[in-house]
Design a protein around this motif. Structure first.
Motif, PDB file in Angstrom:
ATOM      1  N   ASP A  50       0.834  -1.209   0.000  1.00  0.00           N
ATOM      2  CA  ASP A  50       0.000   0.000   0.000  1.00  0.00           C
ATOM      3  C   ASP A  50       0.865   1.255   0.000  1.00  0.00           C
ATOM      4  O   ASP A  50       0.599   2.206  -0.736  1.00  0.00           O
ATOM      5  CB  ASP A  50      -0.936   0.014   1.213  1.00  0.00           C
ATOM      6  N   THR A  51       1.891   1.264   0.839  1.00  0.00           N
ATOM      7  CA  THR A  51       2.804   2.400   0.891  1.00  0.00           C
ATOM      8  C   THR A  51       3.474   2.588  -0.462  1.00  0.00           C
ATOM      9  O   THR A  51       3.577   3.703  -0.960  1.00  0.00           O
ATOM     10  CB  THR A  51       3.874   2.181   1.988  1.00  0.00           C
ATOM     11  N   ALA A  52       3.905   1.495  -1.056  1.00  0.00           N
ATOM     12  CA  ALA A  52       4.561   1.572  -2.364  1.00  0.00           C
ATOM     13  C   ALA A  52       3.620   2.113  -3.432  1.00  0.00           C
ATOM     14  O   ALA A  52       3.993   3.009  -4.200  1.00  0.00           O
ATOM     15  CB  ALA A  52       5.085   0.194  -2.769  1.00  0.00           C
ATOM     16  N   SER A  53       2.392   1.613  -3.483  1.00  0.00           N
ATOM     17  CA  SER A  53       1.478   2.046  -4.542  1.00  0.00           C
ATOM     18  C   SER A  53       1.058   3.502  -4.386  1.00  0.00           C
ATOM     19  O   SER A  53       0.765   4.172  -5.369  1.00  0.00           O
ATOM     20  CB  SER A  53       0.251   1.135  -4.616  1.00  0.00           C
ATOM     21  N   ARG A  54       1.019   4.005  -3.140  1.00  0.00           N
ATOM     22  CA  ARG A  54       0.685   5.422  -2.923  1.00  0.00           C
ATOM     23  C   ARG A  54       1.839   6.337  -3.324  1.00  0.00           C
ATOM     24  O   ARG A  54       1.614   7.472  -3.729  1.00  0.00           O
ATOM     25  CB  ARG A  54       0.352   5.669  -1.456  1.00  0.00           C
ATOM     26  N   SER A  55       3.061   5.872  -3.202  1.00  0.00           N
ATOM     27  CA  SER A  55       4.202   6.769  -3.377  1.00  0.00           C
ATOM     28  C   SER A  55       4.964   6.595  -4.677  1.00  0.00           C
ATOM     29  O   SER A  55       5.711   7.493  -5.066  1.00  0.00           O
ATOM     30  CB  SER A  55       5.160   6.624  -2.191  1.00  0.00           C
ATOM     31  N   MET A  56       4.790   5.472  -5.355  1.00  0.00           N
ATOM     32  CA  MET A  56       5.582   5.270  -6.574  1.00  0.00           C
ATOM     33  C   MET A  56       4.900   4.314  -7.536  1.00  0.00           C
ATOM     34  O   MET A  56       4.030   3.546  -7.153  1.00  0.00           O
ATOM     35  CB  MET A  56       6.972   4.737  -6.224  1.00  0.00           C
ATOM     36  N   GLU A  57       5.327   4.424  -8.770  1.00  0.00           N
ATOM     37  CA  GLU A  57       4.996   3.434  -9.789  1.00  0.00           C
ATOM     38  C   GLU A  57       6.297   2.720 -10.077  1.00  0.00           C
ATOM     39  O   GLU A  57       7.322   3.360 -10.315  1.00  0.00           O
ATOM     40  CB  GLU A  57       4.477   4.110 -11.058  1.00  0.00           C
ATOM     41  N   THR A  58       6.277   1.399 -10.029  1.00  0.00           N
ATOM     42  CA  THR A  58       7.522   0.676 -10.229  1.00  0.00           C
ATOM     43  C   THR A  58       7.278  -0.665 -10.896  1.00  0.00           C
ATOM     44  O   THR A  58       6.210  -1.256 -10.760  1.00  0.00           O
ATOM     45  CB  THR A  58       8.270   0.466  -8.886  1.00  0.00           C
ATOM     46  N   SER A  59       8.268  -1.096 -11.603  1.00  0.00           N
ATOM     47  CA  SER A  59       8.288  -2.417 -12.214  1.00  0.00           C
ATOM     48  C   SER A  59       9.607  -3.054 -11.807  1.00  0.00           C
ATOM     49  O   SER A  59      10.667  -2.449 -11.985  1.00  0.00           O
ATOM     50  CB  SER A  59       8.193  -2.281 -13.733  1.00  0.00           C
ATOM     51  N   THR A  60       9.530  -4.232 -11.243  1.00  0.00           N
ATOM     52  CA  THR A  60      10.747  -4.894 -10.791  1.00  0.00           C
ATOM     53  C   THR A  60      10.888  -6.245 -11.473  1.00  0.00           C
ATOM     54  O   THR A  60       9.887  -6.920 -11.726  1.00  0.00           O
ATOM     55  CB  THR A  60      10.771  -5.037  -9.253  1.00  0.00           C
ATOM     56  N   GLU A  61      12.115  -6.596 -11.776  1.00  0.00           N
ATOM     57  CA  GLU A  61      12.382  -7.831 -12.501  1.00  0.00           C
ATOM     58  C   GLU A  61      13.538  -8.581 -11.856  1.00  0.00           C
ATOM     59  O   GLU A  61      14.692  -8.173 -11.978  1.00  0.00           O
ATOM     60  CB  GLU A  61      12.735  -7.507 -13.952  1.00  0.00           C
ATOM     61  N   PRO A  62      13.238  -9.678 -11.150  1.00  0.00           N
ATOM     62  CA  PRO A  62      14.338 -10.507 -10.668  1.00  0.00           C
ATOM     63  C   PRO A  62      14.978 -11.214 -11.870  1.00  0.00           C
ATOM     64  O   PRO A  62      14.264 -11.703 -12.745  1.00  0.00           O
ATOM     65  CB  PRO A  62      13.655 -11.497  -9.725  1.00  0.00           C
TER      66      PRO A  62
END
Length: 128
Positions: A50-62
């Motif tokens: 929730d904190t992440a979605s409120r503060s940033m847009e991100t795409s992560t790839e292991p």
């Protein structure tokens, strides 16, 4: 590990909790960007998406997993933007993950905190 990163990508709090021990600790280094801090237990783990979605847009790839004993190193790349500043970031990262009885018990992120802090910085007056 793949289920863990899939759950992160979906923001699936229930799946994250099922994959983690009750006493999980997730450490995200830094001071001047929105997700920095230590998150503990299922409550802390549930708050993180929730904190992440409120503060940033991100795409992560292991991109790679290295396992030895109860430790897994996940090596990957993330990109996105901080919503408050609309500034982009790119971040090569390593997650050092400890597993106990098949569940995640500790995550220590090693990330480009400077890139994230710069993206969170509004202007010359200081950080967000």
């Amino acid at each position: 590990m793949k289920d863990f990163f899939t759950a992160i990508g979906r923001g699936d709090r229930q799946a994250l909790s099922a994959l983690a021990t009750e006493d999980i600790e997730w450490i995200i280094p830094g001071e001047e960007w929105p997700l920095a801090g230590t998150y503990r237990g299922h409550t802390g783990l549930a708050d993180l998406p929730d904190t992440a979605s409120r503060s940033m847009e991100t795409s992560t790839e292991p991109r790679e997993f290295v396992a030895q004993g109860d430790r897994v190193l996940a090596v990957g790349f993330a990109s996105g933007k901080i919503k408050a500043t609309n500034k982009p970031f790119e971040d090569d990262w390593i997650f050092a993950i400890t597993v106990r009885d098949g569940r995640l018990t500790r995550i220590q992120e090693h990330i480009d905190t400077l890139a994230l802090a710069r993206a969170a910085q509004r202007d010359a007056s200081g950080p967000v």
